[in-house]
Design a protein around this motif. Sequence first.
Motif, PDB file in Angstrom:
ATOM      1  N   THR A 180     -10.317   3.755 -69.649  1.00 15.14           N
ATOM      2  CA  THR A 180     -11.457   4.133 -70.496  1.00 15.14           C
ATOM      3  C   THR A 180     -11.352   3.488 -71.866  1.00 15.14           C
ATOM      4  O   THR A 180     -12.325   2.909 -72.380  1.00 15.14           O
ATOM      5  N   ALA A 181     -10.171   3.584 -72.476  1.00 14.48           N
ATOM      6  CA  ALA A 181      -9.978   3.001 -73.808  1.00 14.48           C
ATOM      7  C   ALA A 181     -10.183   1.489 -73.789  1.00 14.48           C
ATOM      8  O   ALA A 181     -10.810   0.916 -74.692  1.00 14.48           O
ATOM      9  N   LEU A 182      -9.667   0.822 -72.751  1.00 13.49           N
ATOM     10  CA  LEU A 182      -9.799  -0.630 -72.658  1.00 13.49           C
ATOM     11  C   LEU A 182     -11.256  -1.050 -72.516  1.00 13.49           C
ATOM     12  O   LEU A 182     -11.724  -1.984 -73.191  1.00 13.49           O
ATOM     13  N   GLN A 183     -11.998  -0.343 -71.643  1.00 14.11           N
ATOM     14  CA  GLN A 183     -13.399  -0.707 -71.436  1.00 14.11           C
ATOM     15  C   GLN A 183     -14.247  -0.472 -72.679  1.00 14.11           C
ATOM     16  O   GLN A 183     -15.102  -1.286 -73.030  1.00 14.11           O
ATOM     17  N   SER A 202     -16.071  -3.569 -79.330  1.00 14.49           N
ATOM     18  CA  SER A 202     -15.256  -4.206 -80.363  1.00 14.49           C
ATOM     19  C   SER A 202     -15.223  -5.711 -80.143  1.00 14.49           C
ATOM     20  O   SER A 202     -15.316  -6.194 -79.009  1.00 14.49           O
ATOM     21  N   ASN A 203     -15.102  -6.452 -81.228  1.00 14.57           N
ATOM     22  CA  ASN A 203     -15.019  -7.907 -81.155  1.00 14.57           C
ATOM     23  C   ASN A 203     -13.587  -8.418 -81.192  1.00 14.57           C
ATOM     24  O   ASN A 203     -13.352  -9.630 -81.238  1.00 14.57           O
ATOM     25  N   GLU A 204     -12.630  -7.507 -81.185  1.00 16.69           N
ATOM     26  CA  GLU A 204     -11.227  -7.903 -81.254  1.00 16.69           C
ATOM     27  C   GLU A 204     -10.695  -8.373 -79.905  1.00 16.69           C
ATOM     28  O   GLU A 204      -9.664  -9.030 -79.827  1.00 16.69           O
ATOM     29  N   PHE A 205     -11.397  -7.994 -78.825  1.00 11.65           N
ATOM     30  CA  PHE A 205     -10.959  -8.361 -77.484  1.00 11.65           C
ATOM     31  C   PHE A 205     -11.882  -9.454 -76.947  1.00 11.65           C
ATOM     32  O   PHE A 205     -12.762  -9.947 -77.636  1.00 11.65           O
ATOM     33  N   TYR A 217     -19.101   4.128 -67.827  1.00 13.05           N
ATOM     34  CA  TYR A 217     -19.478   5.536 -67.807  1.00 13.05           C
ATOM     35  C   TYR A 217     -18.766   6.328 -66.710  1.00 13.05           C
ATOM     36  O   TYR A 217     -18.605   7.543 -66.827  1.00 13.05           O
ATOM     37  N   GLY A 218     -18.370   5.644 -65.652  1.00 11.95           N
ATOM     38  CA  GLY A 218     -17.737   6.350 -64.544  1.00 11.95           C
ATOM     39  C   GLY A 218     -16.288   6.710 -64.796  1.00 11.95           C
ATOM     40  O   GLY A 218     -15.830   7.788 -64.398  1.00 11.95           O
ATOM     41  N   THR A 219     -15.546   5.825 -65.491  1.00  9.61           N
ATOM     42  CA  THR A 219     -14.135   6.101 -65.747  1.00  9.61           C
ATOM     43  C   THR A 219     -13.914   7.333 -66.612  1.00  9.61           C
ATOM     44  O   THR A 219     -13.049   8.162 -66.299  1.00  9.61           O
ATOM     45  N   PRO A 220     -14.668   7.533 -67.709  1.00 14.83           N
ATOM     46  CA  PRO A 220     -14.494   8.791 -68.460  1.00 14.83           C
ATOM     47  C   PRO A 220     -14.813  10.027 -67.634  1.00 14.83           C
ATOM     48  O   PRO A 220     -14.132  11.058 -67.767  1.00 14.83           O
ATOM     49  N   LEU A 221     -15.839   9.928 -66.767  1.00 14.94           N
ATOM     50  CA  LEU A 221     -16.156  11.071 -65.912  1.00 14.94           C
ATOM     51  C   LEU A 221     -15.025  11.359 -64.929  1.00 14.94           C
ATOM     52  O   LEU A 221     -14.704  12.518 -64.652  1.00 14.94           O
ATOM     53  N   MET A 222     -14.401  10.291 -64.411  1.00 14.01           N
ATOM     54  CA  MET A 222     -13.267  10.473 -63.517  1.00 14.01           C
ATOM     55  C   MET A 222     -12.088  11.097 -64.260  1.00 14.01           C
ATOM     56  O   MET A 222     -11.361  11.926 -63.705  1.00 14.01           O
ATOM     57  N   ILE A 275     -26.568  -9.547 -63.042  1.00 11.90           N
ATOM     58  CA  ILE A 275     -26.979  -8.149 -62.866  1.00 11.90           C
ATOM     59  C   ILE A 275     -25.917  -7.381 -62.097  1.00 11.90           C
ATOM     60  O   ILE A 275     -25.568  -6.248 -62.447  1.00 11.90           O
ATOM     61  N   ARG A 276     -25.387  -7.992 -61.035  1.00 11.29           N
ATOM     62  CA  ARG A 276     -24.324  -7.322 -60.263  1.00 11.29           C
ATOM     63  C   ARG A 276     -23.107  -7.061 -61.146  1.00 11.29           C
ATOM     64  O   ARG A 276     -22.525  -5.964 -61.121  1.00 11.29           O
ATOM     65  N   ASN A 277     -22.703  -8.065 -61.912  1.00 10.63           N
ATOM     66  CA  ASN A 277     -21.533  -7.887 -62.780  1.00 10.63           C
ATOM     67  C   ASN A 277     -21.772  -6.816 -63.840  1.00 10.63           C
ATOM     68  O   ASN A 277     -20.889  -6.002 -64.131  1.00 10.63           O
ATOM     69  N   ARG A 278     -22.976  -6.827 -64.414  1.00  5.52           N
ATOM     70  CA  ARG A 278     -23.260  -5.850 -65.461  1.00  5.52           C
ATOM     71  C   ARG A 278     -23.313  -4.434 -64.888  1.00  5.52           C
ATOM     72  O   ARG A 278     -22.901  -3.473 -65.566  1.00  5.52           O
ATOM     73  N   ARG A 279     -23.793  -4.283 -63.676  1.00  2.00           N
ATOM     74  CA  ARG A 279     -23.787  -2.967 -63.035  1.00  2.00           C
ATOM     75  C   ARG A 279     -22.370  -2.447 -62.878  1.00  2.00           C
ATOM     76  O   ARG A 279     -22.094  -1.263 -63.122  1.00  2.00           O
ATOM     77  N   ILE A 280     -21.466  -3.339 -62.471  1.00  2.00           N
ATOM     78  CA  ILE A 280     -20.071  -2.931 -62.321  1.00  2.00           C
ATOM     79  C   ILE A 280     -19.479  -2.542 -63.681  1.00  2.00           C
ATOM     80  O   ILE A 280     -18.748  -1.553 -63.807  1.00  2.00           O
ATOM     81  N   GLN A 281     -19.811  -3.319 -64.719  1.00  2.00           N
ATOM     82  CA  GLN A 281     -19.313  -3.009 -66.056  1.00  2.00           C
ATOM     83  C   GLN A 281     -19.824  -1.654 -66.540  1.00  2.00           C
ATOM     84  O   GLN A 281     -19.059  -0.841 -67.066  1.00  2.00           O
TER      85      GLN A 281
END
Length: 273
Positions: A79-82, A88-91, A34-39, A23-29
């Motif tokens: 943002t693009a990487l996340q 995507s299943n390529e990464f 959502y936070g990086t695009p807003l930044m 749960i902690r890891n998923r919260r960070i993900q």
Amino acid sequence: MPNSRTNELIEYRRDVADLQRRIRNRRIQVLGLYGTPLMLISALISWIATKNLFWLGQDMPGSANVAFLAVSAILAAATALQFAVEFSNEFWEWEDEGKSVSQLRLDLELAEERRILEARRLTPSPVERQASYKERTPAEVERLRRESRHYRRVHLWMQWLLFFSSAGVTAITAWYDPPQPGKGVLIALGFTITVITAANGYFKPRERAFNLQQTADNIEQHVTALDLGIAPYVQEEAANLELFANNVENMRVEQRKREQQLDQPHQGQQEVI
């Protein structure tokens, strides 16, 4: 049989701890997703606003353009990487890719329910539980001290920031007569001082640190007294463990009451006292 019962309970606790970690890891993900695009959007808006506020009708300095461009490029790449990893299943794959935090919380609640039901079925005797409680007490003491150190650090950072901001207001007032950039810096420092003073008065990190440290020291004193067999733990082992568990729980209740008092407004605290 006791070892098998203990191993079963340990497995259930391990499942619960694993879900808490996920749960902690998923919260960070999700926060990064959502936070990086807003930044990134905030950085672009700040770039435009800074240009219009300080260099309206003229070219913006190259260093400022490079700084904003670098920040925007880093945020865009993140943002693009996340998004690529998430959709995507390529990464490489995240552990709980595509699963919401609410789903993981439901899994955690079910795991907790299974653990409680099995623990009730495999419940040891009161003396064994009290002995186990005594063994868990050092971890509780460490938790209280860790939280106490956290609040002490918060208080110290707030105080140092308050000191520097107050000194900066005086220095900039003496050095800058033009409206800009001295006026903008003064506004920012004054805002910082107001926010820190209000937060310090509301959250009371110094008082919280003191209460946590005091409770940790008291619990450790009882642990030492129980280990050494000194007063008030001078009876049979079962009676000593029962008295120890009762004393520690009373101290934890008092700690929670003090925390609740700190969370109340000043008027409410006077009424409680």
